[in-house]
Design a protein around this motif. Structure first.
Motif, PDB file in Angstrom:
ATOM      1  N   ALA A  49       0.880  -1.099  -0.023  1.00 35.57           N
ATOM      2  CA  ALA A  49       0.023  -0.087  -0.054  1.00 35.57           C
ATOM      3  C   ALA A  49       0.783   1.342  -0.229  1.00 35.57           C
ATOM      4  O   ALA A  49       2.079   1.281   0.316  1.00 35.57           O
ATOM      5  CB  ALA A  49      -0.969   0.008   1.206  1.00 35.57           C
ATOM      6  N   THR A  58      -4.464   7.134  -2.033  1.00 28.33           N
ATOM      7  CA  THR A  58      -4.100   5.768  -1.485  1.00 28.33           C
ATOM      8  C   THR A  58      -4.014   4.708  -2.816  1.00 28.33           C
ATOM      9  O   THR A  58      -4.952   4.733  -3.583  1.00 28.33           O
ATOM     10  CB  THR A  58      -4.735   5.365  -0.347  1.00 28.33           C
ATOM     11  N   TYR A  59      -3.144   3.794  -2.533  1.00 25.05           N
ATOM     12  CA  TYR A  59      -2.968   2.583  -3.603  1.00 25.05           C
ATOM     13  C   TYR A  59      -2.902   1.546  -2.838  1.00 25.05           C
ATOM     14  O   TYR A  59      -2.343   1.293  -1.785  1.00 25.05           O
ATOM     15  CB  TYR A  59      -1.850   3.100  -4.382  1.00 25.05           C
ATOM     16  N   TYR A  60      -3.222   0.251  -3.413  1.00 25.02           N
ATOM     17  CA  TYR A  60      -3.099  -1.093  -2.818  1.00 25.02           C
ATOM     18  C   TYR A  60      -2.854  -2.013  -3.575  1.00 25.02           C
ATOM     19  O   TYR A  60      -3.102  -2.202  -4.936  1.00 25.02           O
ATOM     20  CB  TYR A  60      -4.282  -1.397  -2.207  1.00 25.02           C
ATOM     21  N   LYS A  65      -6.058  -5.654  -1.043  1.00 26.77           N
ATOM     22  CA  LYS A  65      -7.316  -4.358  -1.442  1.00 26.77           C
ATOM     23  C   LYS A  65      -8.624  -4.819  -0.918  1.00 26.77           C
ATOM     24  O   LYS A  65      -8.949  -6.099  -0.916  1.00 26.77           O
ATOM     25  CB  LYS A  65      -7.411  -4.309  -2.979  1.00 26.77           C
ATOM     26  N   THR A  69      -5.864  -0.999   5.121  1.00 25.11           N
ATOM     27  CA  THR A  69      -6.190   0.369   4.820  1.00 25.11           C
ATOM     28  C   THR A  69      -4.947   1.248   5.306  1.00 25.11           C
ATOM     29  O   THR A  69      -4.407   1.055   6.277  1.00 25.11           O
ATOM     30  CB  THR A  69      -7.280   0.819   5.701  1.00 25.11           C
ATOM     31  N   LEU A  81      -0.698   1.214   8.688  1.00 24.53           N
ATOM     32  CA  LEU A  81      -1.276   0.217   7.949  1.00 24.53           C
ATOM     33  C   LEU A  81      -2.213  -0.886   8.803  1.00 24.53           C
ATOM     34  O   LEU A  81      -2.005  -1.463   9.658  1.00 24.53           O
ATOM     35  CB  LEU A  81      -0.350  -0.748   7.343  1.00 24.53           C
ATOM     36  N   THR A 109       3.672   2.548  -6.376  1.00 25.86           N
ATOM     37  CA  THR A 109       3.638   1.039  -6.303  1.00 25.86           C
ATOM     38  C   THR A 109       5.258   0.249  -6.597  1.00 25.86           C
ATOM     39  O   THR A 109       5.327  -0.853  -6.352  1.00 25.86           O
ATOM     40  CB  THR A 109       2.806   0.225  -7.080  1.00 25.86           C
TER      41      THR A 109
END
Length: 127
Positions: A49, A58-60, A65, A69, A81, A109
């Motif tokens: 993340a 935000t990216y997962y 996913k 969070t 996290l 990422t």
């Protein structure tokens, strides 16, 4: 130089939750993004993340996913996290990373976007 210290790892049963924390200190004034990566036994380090402060985005990773969070406070240079519905395959050393060069804004990422890394915290999920 930025120092990153992770905490909150441990042993948990499948289906349980853990919350990891990462505190940054040192020259944190230019901190474009922060991320979490993990490395399981015999595996390569993988993206978990990230948060890009300028966009509050935000990216997962695909495998986390909906279960994990990421959140944080750029003013405090802290990122969290929250990990829910943990699975045995989530077992890994979790690393916090910080981007002070701006690469993470467009590629949050990628491992190469981050120059500063913590020592890692072990998360073990039992079945």
């Amino acid at each position: 130089q930025v120092q990153l210290v992770e905490s909150g790892g441990g042993l948990v049963q499948a289906g349980g939750s853990l919350r990891l924390s990462c505190a940054a200190s040192g020259r944190t004034s230019r901190n474009y993004a922060m991320g979490w990566f993990r490395q399981g036994p015999g595996k390569e380090r993988e993206f978990v993340a990230a948060i890009v402060w300028s966009r509050s985005s935000t990216y997962y990773g695909f495998s986390v996913k909906g279960r994990f969070t990421i959140s944080g406070d750029n003013a405090k240079s802290t990122v969290y996290l929250q990990m829910n519905s943990l699975r045995p395959e989530d077992t890994a050393v979790y690393y916090c990373a910080a981007d002070r060069q701006g690469y993470g804004v467009s590629t949050p990422t990628l491992i190469g976007s981050y120059a500063d890394w913590g020592q890692g915290t072990q998360v073990t999920v039992s079945s």
